[in-house]
Design a protein around this motif. Structure first.
Motif, PDB file in Angstrom:
ATOM      1  N   GLU A   1      40.934  50.232  50.806  1.00  0.00           N
ATOM      2  CA  GLU A   1      40.948  51.045  52.020  1.00  0.00           C
ATOM      3  C   GLU A   1      40.007  50.495  53.081  1.00  0.00           C
ATOM      4  O   GLU A   1      40.220  50.717  54.274  1.00  0.00           O
ATOM      5  N   SER A   2      38.955  49.761  52.663  1.00  0.00           N
ATOM      6  CA  SER A   2      38.031  49.190  53.643  1.00  0.00           C
ATOM      7  C   SER A   2      38.505  47.843  54.166  1.00  0.00           C
ATOM      8  O   SER A   2      37.809  47.205  54.946  1.00  0.00           O
ATOM      9  N   GLY A   3      39.702  47.385  53.712  1.00  0.00           N
ATOM     10  CA  GLY A   3      40.304  46.186  54.297  1.00  0.00           C
ATOM     11  C   GLY A   3      40.094  44.907  53.519  1.00  0.00           C
ATOM     12  O   GLY A   3      40.402  43.817  54.036  1.00  0.00           O
ATOM     13  N   ALA A   4      39.567  44.947  52.267  1.00  0.00           N
ATOM     14  CA  ALA A   4      39.352  43.727  51.491  1.00  0.00           C
ATOM     15  C   ALA A   4      40.661  42.984  51.285  1.00  0.00           C
ATOM     16  O   ALA A   4      41.694  43.589  50.984  1.00  0.00           O
ATOM     17  N   ALA A   5      40.634  41.651  51.455  1.00  0.00           N
ATOM     18  CA  ALA A   5      41.845  40.849  51.288  1.00  0.00           C
ATOM     19  C   ALA A   5      42.084  40.523  49.819  1.00  0.00           C
ATOM     20  O   ALA A   5      43.222  40.570  49.331  1.00  0.00           O
ATOM     21  N   VAL A   6      41.046  40.151  49.106  1.00  0.00           N
ATOM     22  CA  VAL A   6      41.146  39.792  47.693  1.00  0.00           C
ATOM     23  C   VAL A   6      39.943  40.395  46.981  1.00  0.00           C
ATOM     24  O   VAL A   6      38.817  40.355  47.499  1.00  0.00           O
ATOM     25  N   VAL A   7      40.187  40.952  45.806  1.00  0.00           N
ATOM     26  CA  VAL A   7      39.114  41.476  44.969  1.00  0.00           C
ATOM     27  C   VAL A   7      39.107  40.669  43.676  1.00  0.00           C
ATOM     28  O   VAL A   7      40.119  40.618  42.968  1.00  0.00           O
ATOM     29  N   ALA A   8      37.947  40.007  43.387  1.00  0.00           N
ATOM     30  CA  ALA A   8      37.808  39.188  42.183  1.00  0.00           C
ATOM     31  C   ALA A   8      36.771  39.830  41.272  1.00  0.00           C
ATOM     32  O   ALA A   8      35.681  40.182  41.726  1.00  0.00           O
ATOM     33  N   PHE A   9      37.114  39.977  40.013  1.00  0.00           N
ATOM     34  CA  PHE A   9      36.235  40.623  39.049  1.00  0.00           C
ATOM     35  C   PHE A   9      35.505  39.583  38.202  1.00  0.00           C
ATOM     36  O   PHE A   9      36.144  38.822  37.467  1.00  0.00           O
TER      37      PHE A   9
ATOM     38  N   LEU B   1      35.476  45.728  55.410  1.00  0.00           N
ATOM     39  CA  LEU B   1      35.667  44.507  54.632  1.00  0.00           C
ATOM     40  C   LEU B   1      36.948  43.779  55.017  1.00  0.00           C
ATOM     41  O   LEU B   1      37.524  43.066  54.203  1.00  0.00           O
ATOM     42  N   GLU B   2      37.367  43.955  56.250  1.00  0.00           N
ATOM     43  CA  GLU B   2      38.614  43.371  56.714  1.00  0.00           C
ATOM     44  C   GLU B   2      38.619  41.853  56.504  1.00  0.00           C
ATOM     45  O   GLU B   2      37.753  41.120  56.987  1.00  0.00           O
ATOM     46  N   GLY B   3      39.631  41.368  55.731  1.00  0.00           N
ATOM     47  CA  GLY B   3      39.815  39.936  55.527  1.00  0.00           C
ATOM     48  C   GLY B   3      38.803  39.277  54.615  1.00  0.00           C
ATOM     49  O   GLY B   3      38.742  38.044  54.553  1.00  0.00           O
ATOM     50  N   LYS B   4      38.030  40.076  53.864  1.00  0.00           N
ATOM     51  CA  LYS B   4      36.987  39.505  53.028  1.00  0.00           C
ATOM     52  C   LYS B   4      37.492  39.244  51.617  1.00  0.00           C
ATOM     53  O   LYS B   4      38.375  39.930  51.104  1.00  0.00           O
ATOM     54  N   LEU B   5      36.869  38.223  51.006  1.00  0.00           N
ATOM     55  CA  LEU B   5      37.031  37.984  49.578  1.00  0.00           C
ATOM     56  C   LEU B   5      35.867  38.687  48.890  1.00  0.00           C
ATOM     57  O   LEU B   5      34.712  38.336  49.103  1.00  0.00           O
ATOM     58  N   VAL B   6      36.188  39.704  48.097  1.00  0.00           N
ATOM     59  CA  VAL B   6      35.169  40.559  47.501  1.00  0.00           C
ATOM     60  C   VAL B   6      35.043  40.234  46.017  1.00  0.00           C
ATOM     61  O   VAL B   6      36.036  40.278  45.279  1.00  0.00           O
ATOM     62  N   PHE B   7      33.841  39.869  45.602  1.00  0.00           N
ATOM     63  CA  PHE B   7      33.550  39.663  44.185  1.00  0.00           C
ATOM     64  C   PHE B   7      32.863  40.908  43.637  1.00  0.00           C
ATOM     65  O   PHE B   7      31.891  41.402  44.227  1.00  0.00           O
ATOM     66  N   VAL B   8      33.364  41.390  42.534  1.00  0.00           N
ATOM     67  CA  VAL B   8      32.759  42.530  41.860  1.00  0.00           C
ATOM     68  C   VAL B   8      32.015  41.990  40.639  1.00  0.00           C
ATOM     69  O   VAL B   8      32.621  41.376  39.753  1.00  0.00           O
ATOM     70  N   GLY B   9      30.732  42.213  40.620  1.00  0.00           N
ATOM     71  CA  GLY B   9      29.913  41.738  39.511  1.00  0.00           C
ATOM     72  C   GLY B   9      28.691  42.599  39.365  1.00  0.00           C
ATOM     73  O   GLY B   9      28.588  43.669  39.979  1.00  0.00           O
TER      74      GLY B   9
END
Length: 733
Positions: free
Chosen positions: A94-102, A310-318
């Protein structure tokens, strides 16, 4: 022979270099080798030094959602329910993240522990109706499905483990990047723990989260891809970058290295990312933790993110929580979130900027070290130890500066320690040999000259030993002869022991005077002392120092004569002859015995002058060349003489003292005496005799006046030739 001797001189330094280079070639592939461990230290220092000059700023493409300590306190201990993870993904979407990597692995299904524990505790007492209720509740519990549904709505990348030390295989690996070429040397995993199939099937990609520290436990390099069962699989960072760039294929490059295929790089964009032979890249650290924006997971779960934040961001979850064991050691910190390493590599893949070690690095280092060796062998030999130490420091600093420049400017990583050790090993050898050589030279110089010259001379000679030798040479010097008058008569009055004591009492202060005035002792012969000035150390004041010594010797003798009389010895007087001229000087003699001495006509004249002091009744007699060069002293002309065996007459003088220190009476007498000599040479006998007579009355102790009056008396009776020049010819030595 000279070429062979020169080669043997440098052979130890060359052997040191061969050992160092061989050690480097043998151990460079061993991660635990001493050289590599030392290079790790240099690598970390260089990285930290570079970070000091790098402006701190956040990378813009990647954001990290951190399961930190506060998030665990708020949401409960990890692992969280897949439903909470799904809620987290929803918030990021919903905040616009493009990719979420775990950077976490979901390899097992989530079970409802509460329902299972109730059923287990009730056991057979559970009714059919109660059991049916529990089954209905269990069927409605679908956290994995909830997470899979949420993952299907956004591009996500899941992590999985690759294991080197176990063949345990959990789940099924995702599709590989490509097949591994035959004979590759990639890191090969025998086991793995893959994500749940239901999650993997809906994810946009998957990558391994496994990293491998160096031998000292620090993460400097991390693999971009690994092999398993003949296939190549991407890292989480690579899979995330591929998903972010909407590409399913990458080009892996391999290069033949002997009989094997070594990885050389990967093309994800137009730029080539260079890797080492096993597919690793150097993590592009710029500074410590905080190169990315960190968002605590609890904020995202609490709805604290703006819609387009987070529009267009690559988000790492760690995680950075200490208890979750995803903290690693890096060149900048011993506690560093592993997720940030993945984020750094992903950022490097997206924007470039990886440091790398070129495939041609071993050959380049070898050539550079050989060139450095030749430079050192050319520059170092013959240098003074202090110069070598300064050169060692300077060259080492230049090597480090050059290596750092290459790292900073072109991001190339070249090993440094082996080159420094090579340089220091060669420096050390030449330094030790130079100390040994200097010690040998000092012993040789002191052995050659200690008995001849004062210690200060030897120290100056040791400063530049190459300028001094015992070899013969011809140069202008000043020689001094001193002799005790009537020594034969004195020696007849003394026993051998008394004579020895007398000579020791005499020679000691005389020698001290010669050494004090920078003279060189030639020899002692009985009561005679011979010394010279101007060799082996050049001295432009050799004539003046010799005259000064001659006058000091007379003062010493007068003082010593009084002391000897008190001890029961006969008083002594000496005559001193000094002459300046061209002489041959060097180590002369036979193979059985040699001496550092002077020879030549000028030397012989000095001896003749000493012998004539008694004839003229003076203490010191000096040649005319000495008078010209000893400008600081006043002299009285004694005679124009022709010694036996010589055809050319010379003028002989008596030194009276330093100019400016003569009293008025002495100066007046000297002026009148010079006038008398002029009259004598002009054959004006009456005028000359009158002046000499008056001077004789004023200074009866001077024999010169009576000598000239007696000579005038005889000349008056003679008919002199027109070319008479006043030369007195001595017929005896």
């Amino acid at each position: 022979m000279r070429t062979i001797s020169g080669f043997l001189k440098h052979l130890p330094a060359l052997l040191i270099a061969v050992v160092m280079i061989g050690w480097q070639l043998i151990t460079q592939s061993g991660d635990r080798s001493l050289l590599n461990r030392l290079d790790y230290v240099f690598y970390d220092w260089r990285a930290q030094t570079g970070a000091f000059f790098t402006r701190a700023e956040l990378y813009a493409d990647v954001v990290i959602v951190d399961i930190d300590e506060e998030s665990i306190q708020r949401e409960g201990r990890w692992p969280w329910s897949r439903a909470r993870v799904a809620a987290l993904v929803e918030s990021l979407q919903e905040s616009g993240a493009a990719v979420v990597a775990f950077d976490v692995v979901f390899s097992e299904s989530e079970s409802n522990n509460f329902i299972e524990s109730v059923a287990a505790s009730a056991g057979p007492d559970l009714s059919d109706e109660e059991r049916a209720v529990l089954n209905r509740i269990a069927m409605s519990w679908r956290p994995d499905e909830q997470l899979a549904e949420r993952l299907s709505e956004i591009d996500t990348v899941l992590g999985f483990f690759m294991h080197l030390d176990t063949s345990m295989q959990i789940g099924r690996l995702p599709d590989p990047l490509t097949s591994a070429p035959a004979g590759n040397v990639l890191i090969n995993a025998s086991g793995y723990a893959a994500p749940l199939l239901e999650l993997q099937d809906v994810a946009a990609g998957s990558g391994f989260v496994t990293t491998f520290p160096d031998a000292d436990g620090v993460i400097r390099r991390t693999p971009l891809f690994m092999s398993h069962d003949g296939s190549v699989y991407p890292s989480l960072a690579l899979a995330s970058a591929m998903t972010y760039l909407l590409t399913d294929e990458v080009e892996l490059e391999f290069a033949p290295l002997g009989a094997v295929q070594a990885a050389s790089g990967i093309r994800l964009t137009d730029a080539l990312v260079q890797t080492d032979a096993v597919g690793r890249v150097l993590a592009p650290y710029r500074q410590g933790r905080g190169q990315f924006r960190y968002i605590p997971a609890w904020i995202a779960l609490a709805g604290g993110l703006a819609p387009q934040e987070l529009e267009g961001k690559l988000v790492f979850v760690g995680t950075s929580a200490i208890g979750l064991a995803d903290l690693v050691s890096t060149p900048f910190a011993t506690v560093f979130p592993g997720v940030e390493v993945q984020a750094l590599v992903a950022q490097g893949l997206l924007r470039g900027g990886f440091p790398y070690r070129p495939v041609w690095e071993p050959g380049a280092v070898l050539v550079f070290q050989l060139a450095l060796l030749l430079l050192l062998v050319w520059v170092l030999p013959g240098r003074r130890p202090l110069t070598m130490v300064l050169a060692a420091i300077m060259i080492s600093l230049l090597l480090v500066a050059l290596n750092t420049l290459i790292w900073t400017r072109w991001r190339m990583d070249f090993p440094m320690v082996s080159t420094l050790l090579l340089a220091q090993g060669v420096f050390g050898w030449y330094l030790v040999t130079e100390f040994i050589h200097e010690y040998a030279v000092e012993r040789r110089v002191r052995g050659m000259f200690a008995q001849y010259v004062p210690p200060a001379h030897i120290d100056r000679m040791l400063d530049n030993p190459e300028h001094y030798s015992m070899a013969g040479e011809s140069k202008e010097l000043t020689v001094l002869f001193s002799d005790i008058r009537s020594f034969t008569t004195i020696s007849e009055q003394l026993s051998a022991a008394q004579l020895k004591e007398l000579l020791n009492l005499y020679f000691t202060p005389i020698t001290e005077s010669i050494f004090r005035n920078d003279g060189t002792i030639d020899k002692y012969v009985g009561d005679m002392v011979m010394a010279f000035w101007g060799a082996p150390v050049d001295d432009p004041e050799h004539a003046e120092k010799a005259v000064k010594t001659a006058m000091e010797m007379q003062a010493i003798t007068r003082r010593l004569s009084a002391e000897l009389t008190e001890k029961g010895f006969p008083p002594i007087q000496i005559g001193v002859g000094v002459n300046t001229g061209l002489m041959n000087v060097g180590d002369m003699g036979s193979q059985y015995r040699k001496a550092y001495t002077v020879l030549g006509d000028a030397v012989n004249l000095g001896s003749r002058l000493e012998g004539l002091t008694k004839f003229y009744g003076v203490d010191v007699l000096v040649g005319e060349t000495t008078v010209k060069e000893a400008d600081g002293y006043a002299f009285r002309f004694c005679d124009r003489i022709q010694v036996k065996g010589k055809d050319i007459p010379v003028d002989a003088y008596e030194p009276l003292g330093e100019k400016g220190r003569l009293d008025a009476v002495t100066l007046n007498r000297l002026t009148r005496y010079q006038r008398a000599i002029e009259c004598y040479r002009a054959r004006q006998w009456e005028q000359a005799d009158a002046i000499f007579q008056q001077l004789q009355l004023e200074e009866p102790g001077c024999c010169l006046y009576g000598l000239y009056r007696e000579r005038i008396s005889g000349l008056r009776q003679q008919t002199l030739p027109e070319d008479w020049d006043g030369v007195y010819r001595h017929t005896s030595k």
